[in-house]
Scaffold this active site. Structure first.
Site, PDB file in Angstrom:
ATOM      1  N   GLY A   6       0.840  -1.281  -0.020  1.00  0.00           N
ATOM      2  CA  GLY A   6       0.220  -0.068   0.207  1.00  0.00           C
ATOM      3  C   GLY A   6       0.853   1.464   0.063  1.00  0.00           C
ATOM      4  N   GLY A   8       0.154   4.351  -0.749  1.00  0.00           N
ATOM      5  CA  GLY A   8      -0.843   5.579  -0.702  1.00  0.00           C
ATOM      6  C   GLY A   8      -0.202   6.375   0.203  1.00  0.00           C
ATOM      7  N   GLY A  11       1.338   4.700   3.292  1.00  0.00           N
ATOM      8  CA  GLY A  11       2.294   3.949   3.077  1.00  0.00           C
ATOM      9  C   GLY A  11       3.647   4.812   2.752  1.00  0.00           C
ATOM     10  N   ARG A  79     -11.014   5.925   6.242  1.00  0.00           N
ATOM     11  CA  ARG A  79     -12.479   6.546   6.463  1.00  0.00           C
ATOM     12  C   ARG A  79     -12.492   7.815   6.074  1.00  0.00           C
ATOM     13  NH1 ARG A  79     -13.058   7.959  12.740  1.00  0.00           N
ATOM     14  NH2 ARG A  79     -10.950   8.105  13.477  1.00  0.00           N
ATOM     15  N   ARG A  85     -13.892   3.679  12.348  1.00  0.00           N
ATOM     16  CA  ARG A  85     -12.813   2.857  11.785  1.00  0.00           C
ATOM     17  C   ARG A  85     -13.521   1.407  11.483  1.00  0.00           C
ATOM     18  NH1 ARG A  85     -10.598   5.575  15.771  1.00  0.00           N
ATOM     19  NH2 ARG A  85      -8.633   6.804  15.289  1.00  0.00           N
ATOM     20  N   ASN A  92     -12.126  -3.132   3.498  1.00  0.00           N
ATOM     21  CA  ASN A  92     -10.698  -3.621   3.736  1.00  0.00           C
ATOM     22  C   ASN A  92     -10.756  -5.087   3.757  1.00  0.00           C
ATOM     23  OD1 ASN A  92      -9.730  -1.306   3.139  1.00  0.00           O
ATOM     24  ND2 ASN A  92      -9.717  -0.364   5.175  1.00  0.00           N
ATOM     25  N   VAL A 115      -1.650  -2.051   9.749  1.00  0.00           N
ATOM     26  CA  VAL A 115      -2.043  -0.519   9.802  1.00  0.00           C
ATOM     27  C   VAL A 115      -3.537  -0.264   9.232  1.00  0.00           C
ATOM     28  CG1 VAL A 115      -1.180   1.873   9.165  1.00  0.00           C
ATOM     29  CG2 VAL A 115       0.523  -0.036   9.484  1.00  0.00           C
ATOM     30  N   THR A 116      -3.830  -1.057   8.427  1.00  0.00           N
ATOM     31  CA  THR A 116      -5.273  -0.874   7.852  1.00  0.00           C
ATOM     32  C   THR A 116      -6.099  -0.907   8.839  1.00  0.00           C
ATOM     33  OG1 THR A 116      -4.460  -1.660   5.760  1.00  0.00           O
ATOM     34  CG2 THR A 116      -6.711  -1.836   6.094  1.00  0.00           C
ATOM     35  N   HIS A 172      -8.571   0.145  19.172  1.00  0.00           N
ATOM     36  CA  HIS A 172      -8.205   1.171  18.287  1.00  0.00           C
ATOM     37  C   HIS A 172      -9.152   1.654  17.665  1.00  0.00           C
ATOM     38  CE1 HIS A 172      -5.731   4.207  16.050  1.00  0.00           C
ATOM     39  NE2 HIS A 172      -6.285   3.690  15.089  1.00  0.00           N
TER      40      HIS A 172
HETATM   41  P1  NAI Z   1      -4.839   5.771   0.754  1.00  0.00           P
HETATM   42  O1  NAI Z   1      -5.985   5.699  -0.227  1.00  0.00           O
HETATM   43  O2  NAI Z   1      -3.840   7.048   0.518  1.00  0.00           O
HETATM   44  O3  NAI Z   1      -3.688   4.562   0.232  1.00  0.00           O
HETATM   45  C1  NAI Z   1      -4.283   3.353   0.153  1.00  0.00           C
HETATM   46  C2  NAI Z   1      -3.353   2.552  -0.950  1.00  0.00           C
HETATM   47  O4  NAI Z   1      -3.676   1.033  -0.857  1.00  0.00           O
HETATM   48  C3  NAI Z   1      -3.737   2.911  -2.146  1.00  0.00           C
HETATM   49  O5  NAI Z   1      -2.514   3.486  -2.934  1.00  0.00           O
HETATM   50  C4  NAI Z   1      -4.124   1.579  -2.940  1.00  0.00           C
HETATM   51  O6  NAI Z   1      -4.079   1.467  -4.267  1.00  0.00           O
HETATM   52  C5  NAI Z   1      -3.771   0.524  -2.254  1.00  0.00           C
HETATM   53  N1  NAI Z   1      -4.254  -0.854  -2.177  1.00  0.00           N
HETATM   54  C6  NAI Z   1      -5.382  -1.038  -2.146  1.00  0.00           C
HETATM   55  N2  NAI Z   1      -5.718  -2.164  -2.277  1.00  0.00           N
HETATM   56  C7  NAI Z   1      -4.500  -2.870  -2.585  1.00  0.00           C
HETATM   57  C8  NAI Z   1      -4.178  -4.425  -2.623  1.00  0.00           C
HETATM   58  N3  NAI Z   1      -4.786  -5.301  -2.765  1.00  0.00           N
HETATM   59  N4  NAI Z   1      -2.670  -4.407  -2.710  1.00  0.00           N
HETATM   60  C9  NAI Z   1      -1.878  -3.305  -2.716  1.00  0.00           C
HETATM   61  N5  NAI Z   1      -2.153  -1.950  -2.573  1.00  0.00           N
HETATM   62  C10 NAI Z   1      -3.479  -1.810  -2.385  1.00  0.00           C
HETATM   63  O7  NAI Z   1      -5.141   5.311   2.309  1.00  0.00           O
HETATM   64  P2  NAI Z   1      -4.390   5.967   3.238  1.00  0.00           P
HETATM   65  O8  NAI Z   1      -4.683   7.189   3.955  1.00  0.00           O
HETATM   66  O9  NAI Z   1      -2.870   5.811   2.825  1.00  0.00           O
HETATM   67  O10 NAI Z   1      -4.767   4.648   4.313  1.00  0.00           O
HETATM   68  C11 NAI Z   1      -4.520   3.575   4.464  1.00  0.00           C
HETATM   69  C12 NAI Z   1      -4.954   2.484   5.366  1.00  0.00           C
HETATM   70  O11 NAI Z   1      -4.049   2.903   6.777  1.00  0.00           O
HETATM   71  C13 NAI Z   1      -6.539   2.883   5.730  1.00  0.00           C
HETATM   72  O12 NAI Z   1      -7.177   1.673   6.146  1.00  0.00           O
HETATM   73  C14 NAI Z   1      -6.592   3.668   7.110  1.00  0.00           C
HETATM   74  O13 NAI Z   1      -7.661   3.376   7.820  1.00  0.00           O
HETATM   75  C15 NAI Z   1      -5.393   3.207   7.838  1.00  0.00           C
HETATM   76  N6  NAI Z   1      -4.728   3.903   8.784  1.00  0.00           N
HETATM   77  C16 NAI Z   1      -4.466   3.148  10.099  1.00  0.00           C
HETATM   78  C17 NAI Z   1      -4.021   4.085  11.222  1.00  0.00           C
HETATM   79  C18 NAI Z   1      -3.881   3.067  12.338  1.00  0.00           C
HETATM   80  O14 NAI Z   1      -3.620   3.744  13.196  1.00  0.00           O
HETATM   81  N7  NAI Z   1      -3.673   1.936  12.312  1.00  0.00           N
HETATM   82  C19 NAI Z   1      -3.926   5.364  10.950  1.00  0.00           C
HETATM   83  C20 NAI Z   1      -3.894   5.888   9.610  1.00  0.00           C
HETATM   84  C21 NAI Z   1      -4.558   5.198   8.615  1.00  0.00           C
END
Ligand code: NAI
Length: 303
Positions: A6, A8, A11, A79, A85, A92, A115-116, A172
Site C-alpha cells: 500500500g 498511498g 504507506g 475512513r 474505523r 478492507n 496498519v489498515t 483502536h
Molecule cells: P490511501 O488511499 O492513500 O492509500 C491506500 C493504498 O492502498 C492505495 O494506494 C491503494 O491503491 C492501495 N491498495 C488498495 N488495495 C490494495 C491491494 N490489494 N494491494 C496493494 N495495495 C492496495 O489510504 P491511506 O490514507 O494511506 O490509508 C491506508 C489505510 O491505513 C487505511 O485503512 C487507513 O484507515 C489506515 N490507517 C490506519 C491507522 C492506524 O492507526 N492503524 C492510521 C491511519 C491510517
C-alpha cells in the site's frame, strides 16, 4: 528488506520515515500500476540528499515480497469524516485477505505489522490467513493514540512533550482506553497535575482527535507514519521497546482469541512479551467495551 504493501498517503509517508532512519532496504507494493515504482524512485532521490545507500524498490507484483523480513500493511480504504474505523471492515476485508495470502505464499518467515483499519480486526484476519504465530503478526494503533493523548496533555498542562509519558490501550477505535493512571510527567502521575474534569475532557479530546484531523485535511498521515516507523525500528534494531501494540490475546487481560492493544515488548522476535496491568474497575469497564465491540466485529467476519 522491509516491505510496505500500500503505497498511498500513509504507506509512502511510512517509507519516507524509514528512509530517514536508514534501517534496511525498502520495497513498496501497490495494485495501482506504476505507483509503488514511482514512489520508490522519488524516495531514492530523497535518499541521495542524505547520502543514504539503502535500496528502495517498488512493484505491483506480490511475488516481489520474496526476501522480506518485515512487511508493513497500510493497503486499503481510509475512513471519511462520517465513518468509524469499524465501518471500513467490509471494504478492507478482501484487500487484507488477499495481501495475507500473498504474504504467506511469498514471505512465509516474515513478520507482519498491520496498519489498515479497523486495525485490531485486520491484524486478527492476517493472523488467521497466514497462520503465523502471534509474535509475528501485530498491529499499530495504541502508539498513535498515545501520541495523541500526549499532544492533548502537553497543551493542557503546558509541559514539554518530552517530559510526558502517555499510554493508551484497548480497541483502536471508539472505545480506546487512555490510561491516565499509567501516564506521567517524569514519574509524577498526570492525574496529580490536573483536575478530574480536566482529565475527562482530555480523554474525550484524545478519542476525537483522529476524526478532527480527517475532517480538516481528509486523512491522518504524519502521526500514524511516525508511530509505525517507531515500531519498525523497535523490531529491526531489536530495541525491546515497550509499545502499546495490537496483538492476539490468549488469556492476558482476561481476553481470549481477539486482537487488542496492550503494552508489549517489541524486538527482533516481534512481540516478545505482553505486559499485563492490573486495571481498576472503571478501566476494566472501558477495556471490556472495546473487547465487546471487537468480538462482535470479528464474529461477523467469515475468515
Ligand atoms: P490511501 O488511499 O492513500 O492509500 C491506500 C493504498 O492502498 C492505495 O494506494 C491503494 O491503491 C492501495 N491498495 C488498495 N488495495 C490494495 C491491494 N490489494 N494491494 C496493494 N495495495 C492496495 O489510504 P491511506 O490514507 O494511506 O490509508 C491506508 C489505510 O491505513 C487505511 O485503512 C487507513 O484507515 C489506515 N490507517 C490506519 C491507522 C492506524 O492507526 N492503524 C492510521 C491511519 C491510517
Amino acid at each position: 528488506m522491509i516491505s510496505i504493501i500500500g503505497a498511498g498517503r500513509v504507506g509512502s509517508t511510512i517509507a519516507q520515515q524509514l528512509v530517514l532512519r536508514g534501517l534496511d532496504d525498502l520495497h513498496l507494493i501497490d495494485i495501482v500500476k506504476g505507483l509503488a515504482k514511482g514512489q520508490a524512485l522519488d524516495l531514492s532521490q530523497m535518499a541521495s540528499g542524505s547520502n543514504s545507500d539503502i535500496t528502495i524498490t517498488g512493484s505491483d507484483d506480490y511475488s516481489s515480497l520474496n526476501g522480506s523480513n518485515l512487511i508493513v500493511v497500510p493497503a486499503g480504504f481510509a475512513r471519511t469524516p462520517d465513518m468509524t474505523r469499524l465501518d471500513l471492515l467490509s471494504k478492507n476485508r478482501e484487500i487484507i485477505k488477499y495481501a495475507s495470502e500473498k504474504i504467506k505464499e511469498f514471505a512465509p518467515s516474515a513478520m507482519v505489522l498491520m496498519v489498515t483499519n479497523p486495525v485490531d480486526v485486520m491484524t486478527y484476519l492476517a493472523l488467521k490467513i497466514t497462520r503465523f504465530p502471534r509474535e509475528r503478526v501485530f498491529g499499530m494503533g495504541g502508539l498513535l493514540d498515545s501520541l495523541r493523548f500526549k499532544t492533548v496533555m502537553s497543551a493542557i498542562l503546558g509541559i514539554s512533550r518530552g517530559s510526558l509519558d502517555t499510554l493508551v490501550i484497548g480497541e483502536h477505535g471508539e472505545n480506546m482506553l487512555p490510561l491516565d493512571r499509567f501516564s506521567s510527567s517524569n514519574g509524577i502521575p498526570i492525574r496529580d497535575l490536573i483536575s478530574k474534569k480536566g482529565l475527562e475532557d482530555a480523554v474525550l479530546e484524545t478519542r476525537k482527535s483522529a476524526a478532527q484531523v480527517i475532517s480538516l485535511k481528509g486523512a491522518t498521515i504524519f502521526a500514524p507514519s511516525q508511530a509505525v516507523a517507531t515500531m519498525v525500528e523497535a523490531v529491526v534494531s531489536d530495541k525491546k521497546s515497550l509499545i502499546p501494540t495490537s496483538v492476539l490475546l490468549e488469556g492476558e487481560f482476561g481476553v481470549h482469541g481477539i486482537c487488542m492493544g496492550v503494552p508489549a515488548i517489541l524486538g527482533a522476535g516481534g512481540v516478545e512479551r505482553i505486559i499485563e496491568l492490573e486495571l481498576d474497575a472503571s478501566e476494566r469497564e472501558q477495556f471490556a467495551k472495546g473487547q465487546a465491540s471487537l468480538t462482535k466485529a470479528i464474529g461477523e467476519m467469515t475468515v
